[in-house]
Enzyme design. Structure first.
Site, mmCIF file in Angstrom:
data_model
loop_
_atom_site.group_PDB
_atom_site.id
_atom_site.type_symbol
_atom_site.label_atom_id
_atom_site.label_comp_id
_atom_site.label_asym_id
_atom_site.label_seq_id
_atom_site.Cartn_x
_atom_site.Cartn_y
_atom_site.Cartn_z
ATOM 1 N N SER A 1 0.815 -1.218 0.000
ATOM 2 C CA SER A 1 0.000 0.000 0.000
ATOM 3 C C SER A 1 0.846 1.264 0.000
ATOM 4 C CB SER A 1 -0.903 0.025 1.230
ATOM 5 O OG SER A 1 -1.676 -1.138 1.308
HETATM 6 N N1 SAH Z 1 -0.840 -5.089 3.958
HETATM 7 C C1 SAH Z 1 -0.125 -5.338 2.742
HETATM 8 C C2 SAH Z 1 -0.907 -4.925 1.509
HETATM 9 C C3 SAH Z 1 -1.285 -6.114 0.849
HETATM 10 S S1 SAH Z 1 -2.238 -6.084 -0.609
HETATM 11 C C4 SAH Z 1 1.246 -4.742 2.740
HETATM 12 O O1 SAH Z 1 1.586 -4.020 3.685
HETATM 13 O O2 SAH Z 1 2.017 -5.018 1.830
HETATM 14 C C5 SAH Z 1 -3.502 -7.207 -0.086
HETATM 15 C C6 SAH Z 1 -3.077 -8.606 0.213
HETATM 16 O O3 SAH Z 1 -4.240 -9.315 0.629
HETATM 17 C C7 SAH Z 1 -2.540 -9.374 -0.983
HETATM 18 O O4 SAH Z 1 -1.272 -9.876 -0.676
HETATM 19 C C8 SAH Z 1 -3.547 -10.500 -1.187
HETATM 20 O O5 SAH Z 1 -2.973 -11.699 -1.644
HETATM 21 C C9 SAH Z 1 -4.138 -10.642 0.198
HETATM 22 N N2 SAH Z 1 -5.457 -11.268 0.242
HETATM 23 C C10 SAH Z 1 -6.474 -11.175 -0.642
HETATM 24 N N3 SAH Z 1 -7.540 -11.893 -0.235
HETATM 25 C C11 SAH Z 1 -7.193 -12.451 0.964
HETATM 26 C C12 SAH Z 1 -7.870 -13.297 1.899
HETATM 27 N N4 SAH Z 1 -9.108 -13.741 1.687
HETATM 28 N N5 SAH Z 1 -7.211 -13.671 3.013
HETATM 29 C C13 SAH Z 1 -5.933 -13.253 3.260
HETATM 30 N N6 SAH Z 1 -5.252 -12.458 2.409
HETATM 31 C C14 SAH Z 1 -5.864 -12.052 1.280
#
Ligand code: SAH
Length: 250
Positions: free
Chosen positions: A98
């Site tokens: 993000s």
């Molecule tokens: N907090 C993260 C941002 C991640 S983007 C950071 O600091 O980098 C969102 C993430 O959520 C992705 O890696 C994606 O694979 C994950 N994601 C999507 N659906 C999900 C689910 N149902 N359970 C767990 N993770 C999930």
């Protein structure tokens, strides 16, 4: 030959410049100066959108933590040069780390205290979890894409962040074994608030979550002492969708 003194003077001048550069580069080997500049960019953006978010100033506690966490350790090598820009970056598997301002804003909204136990859905790069780990007692984080969870876990180990616990799976159902939580942060967008996450929240606890398709509303849900909930909408944001494990779909 009277050019020698000039040559020496020139050589000395070049050497001085090179030493200067080397000192600057060396002193920022850990990205500290770049992080401070990034924090200034975050503050500027917070001020720009203060009317929308209702948050005039991000707290020193959150900003100090952001100034501390080496974001460059959480991005792929080809993105390292951009690690301290205030923007999201690709981390592979069609996912993103993000934008730092959004990390700061969501962390602020979660209102994390030292004794808190926090759950994060969507570990991704691990950066948001790392920010939370310096503010809370324990962070539990769930990632659905195995290689991302593994890379993030390796970074937590490398940096000795021992209070972050990672799990591979579908975060829609939360992580009941370690709940209830003082705060839950979701960093992938579902089209509705997952009921299990409300269940796993302590009374007084907060859930910060983007809800919607394509563009989402960043929402803060507070669980009241009597178990009812109050929800406010903060700003429009854009996150990757919360995906579901086929066999876990309700
Ligand atoms: N907090 C993260 C941002 C991640 S983007 C950071 O600091 O980098 C969102 C993430 O959520 C992705 O890696 C994606 O694979 C994950 N994601 C999507 N659906 C999900 C689910 N149902 N359970 C767990 N993770 C999930």
């Amino acid at each position: 030959m009277n050019t020698t003194p000039t040559r020496i003077a020139r050589a000395l001048a070049v050497l001085t410049v090179l030493l200067g550069w080397a000192t600057i580069a060396w002193s920022d080997v850990d990205g500290e100066a770049e992080r401070r500049r990034m924090v200034d960019d975050i503050k500027a953006m917070a001020a720009e959108v203060a009317e929308e978010t209702g948050i005039a100033n991000l707290s020193a506690r959150v900003l100090d933590r952001i100034a501390e966490v080496p974001r460059h350790e959480f991005v792929p090598p080809e993105q390292r040069a951009f690690a301290y820009r205030n923007r999201p970056l690709a981390i592979g598997h069609k996912q993103t780390i993000s934008q730092p301002f959004v990390v700061a804003l969501m962390t602020e909204l979660l209102d994390v205290k030292e004794e808190h136990r926090v759950l994060e859905i969507g570990t991704g790069s691990g950066y948001q979890g790392a920010v939370l780990a310096g503010l809370a007692r324990d962070v539990y984080t769930i990632e659905i894409v195995r290689p991302l969870a593994e890379t993030a876990t390796a970074a937590f180990e490398r940096l000795d962040y021992t209070n972050i616990h990672t799990r591979i799976g579908d975060g829609y159902r939360g992580w009941p074994e370690h709940g209830p939580y003082d705060g839950i942060m979701v960093t992938a967008a579902p089209d509705h608030i997952p009921p299990a996450l409300i269940e796993q929240l302590k009374p007084g606890g907060r859930l910060v979550i983007p809800v919607g398709e394509v563009w989402q509303d960043l929402m803060v849900l507070t669980k009241n002492a009597d178990g009812t909930t109050t929800t406010t909408t903060v700003v429009p944001v854009r996150f990757v969708p919360l995906t579901r494990e086929e066999d876990a779909k309700d």
